[in-house]
Design an enzyme around this catalytic site. Structure first.
Site, short mmCIF file in Angstrom:
data_model
loop_
_atom_site.label_atom_id
_atom_site.label_comp_id
_atom_site.label_asym_id
_atom_site.label_seq_id
_atom_site.Cartn_x
_atom_site.Cartn_y
_atom_site.Cartn_z
N SER A 118 0.82 -1.21 0.00
CA SER A 118 0.00 0.00 0.00
C SER A 118 0.85 1.26 0.00
CB SER A 118 -0.91 0.00 1.24
OG SER A 118 -1.58 1.24 1.38
N TYR A 140 -2.39 5.28 -4.07
CA TYR A 140 -3.40 6.29 -3.81
C TYR A 140 -2.89 7.58 -4.43
CZ TYR A 140 -5.98 3.48 -0.36
OH TYR A 140 -6.73 2.52 0.26
N THR A 166 -5.84 2.45 -6.90
CA THR A 166 -7.14 2.35 -6.23
C THR A 166 -7.96 3.58 -6.60
OG1 THR A 166 -6.30 1.02 -4.41
CG2 THR A 166 -8.32 2.25 -4.01
N LYS A 243 -8.11 -0.84 -9.47
CA LYS A 243 -8.81 -1.50 -8.37
C LYS A 243 -9.95 -0.62 -7.85
CE LYS A 243 -8.03 -3.43 -3.72
NZ LYS A 243 -8.92 -2.55 -2.96
N HIS A 267 -13.95 -2.26 -1.80
CA HIS A 267 -13.01 -1.87 -0.75
C HIS A 267 -13.35 -2.58 0.57
CE1 HIS A 267 -9.75 1.22 -0.55
NE2 HIS A 267 -9.83 0.94 0.73
#
Length: 371
Positions: A118, A140, A166, A243, A267
């Site tokens: 992440s 992100y 994402t 995603k 999510h």
């Protein structure tokens, strides 16, 4: 609605399902950390729907197929892996155990599956890629384009195998558990991929305020558009995964701009409450995408039968999140390794009982909606 928890297990009893790790994790984690991991947004309707929808998918097994052994090998994004499973991106893994991202990535490497790191990892990406797994990086999109460029340069230099963007977090879903707990990061858990001090809000708490949500609102770009992903496709020479797709029209657009895969995901029930369960949209997305890209599924996967269900509905593989974080919380790297080995055994059993010699054969199975 909380994740299901089994009755207390006798001391020393080995975990025999992934849910066993959840029961044990709840016993060892601080209540606010458990709520942060297990909880969903708003009334947690979508969180509960993910599990209920998977349970309604019945797979019609075939018999007398004449296979002595099941081969779990799968190809995701053109690369070979030991089974059609990846470790889903999850933030701040050192919240649950000091081994954190390094432990879970090493476990993924031992299991032969990809580990998705992440943006909000509590360990720098350069250290994660050295832990032994093939690493995909989950992005992100940050408000400052210069920070995005810097992060992408680091991702490529660190040797990540794919980039996963994402797209379902323009803002963080309102999560009542975190608000009630005034949840914030402890001082020793940081957003290690961001410049020093960029996560200060995540460490600040106040009644009725989530430090995590405040940090996200200040850091993430809320107006991300398809043109941004097109720019990304042009500037990063890695397989691109989008995603957070539920609508087939969005899946088609992702393929049009050059995505190599899409992840059908809500999510884990942590964003728009009232969105459909991910698995209910999987067949439509698979039909819409056709041969244009691989389709993966996440949200609610809790065992080998769920992997079979996803494969039978057309997915190339799945991403597994919370259960592996529970295993990490319980036993660090060793716990995560054991959980992935258990999952592999469950996938093998499910394929064998369905009459499939390998994951690809599951696509020929019929599925039925029950309940």
């Amino acid at each position: 609605m909380a994740e299901p928890v089994l009755a207390d297990l006798p001391t020393g009893t080995p975990a025999v399902t992934l849910a066993d790790y959840g029961q044990r994790a709840r016993a060892v984690l601080a209540p606010d950390v458990w709520d942060y991991v297990a909880g969903g947004s708003a009334a947690e309707v979508t969180l509960a729907a993910n599990r209920a929808a998977l349970d309604r998918v019945a797979v019609l097994p075939r018999v007398l197929r004449g296979s002595h052994a099941v081969d779990l090998d799968a190809r995701l994004l053109g690369r070979p892996y030991a089974m059609p499973v990846g470790v889903a991106p999850m933030a701040y893994q050192r919240l649950v155990h000091p081994d954190g991202e390094l432990g879970l990535a090493a476990a993924a490497g031992a299991a032969g599956v990809p580990y998705v790191a992440s943006t909000l990892s509590s360990t720098p990406i350069e250290e994660i890629t050295a832990a032994g797994a093939e690493v995909w990086f989950q992005l992100y999109w940050l408000r400052e384009r210069a920070l995005v460029r810097d992060l992408l340069d680091r991702v490529v230099a660190a040797g990540c195998r794919a980039l996963m963007v994402t797209v379902d977090v323009p803002v963080l879903g309102r999560r009542p558990r975190d608000l009630r707990n005034a949840f914030r990061l402890p001082a020793d858990v940081v957003a290690a991929n961001l410049p020093h001090g960029r996560d200060a809000l995540a460490h600040a708490g106040a009644p009725g305020v989530s430090g995590i949500a405040a940090h996200t609102e200040a850091s993430f770009e809320s107006a991300l558009r398809w043109t941004d992903l097109a720019w990304l496709r042009e500037h990063v020479d890695l397989p691109l995964v989008v995603k957070g797709v539920l609508d087939p029209r969005d899946a088609v657009e992702a393929v049009r701009i050059g995505a190599d895969a899409v992840v059908v995901s809500n999510h884990g029930g942590r964003q728009l409450d009232g969105a459909p369960a991910s698995v209910t949209m999987l067949p439509e997305v698979v039909d819409a995408v056709g041969d244009g890209a691989q389709v993966l599924l996440d949200s609610g996967i809790r065992g080998g039968t769920d992997v079979l269900r996803a494969l039978a509905l057309g997915a190339a593989g799945v991403l597994v999140g919370r259960p592996l974080l529970w295993a990490l919380a319980v036993g660090g790297q060793r716990g995560a390794r054991d959980a992935l080995a258990l999952l592999a055994a469950e996938v093998r059993d499910a394929l064998t009982l369905a009459g499939c010699a390998d994951p690809a054969a599951a696509a020929e199975l019929r599925t039925l909606a029950v309940g």
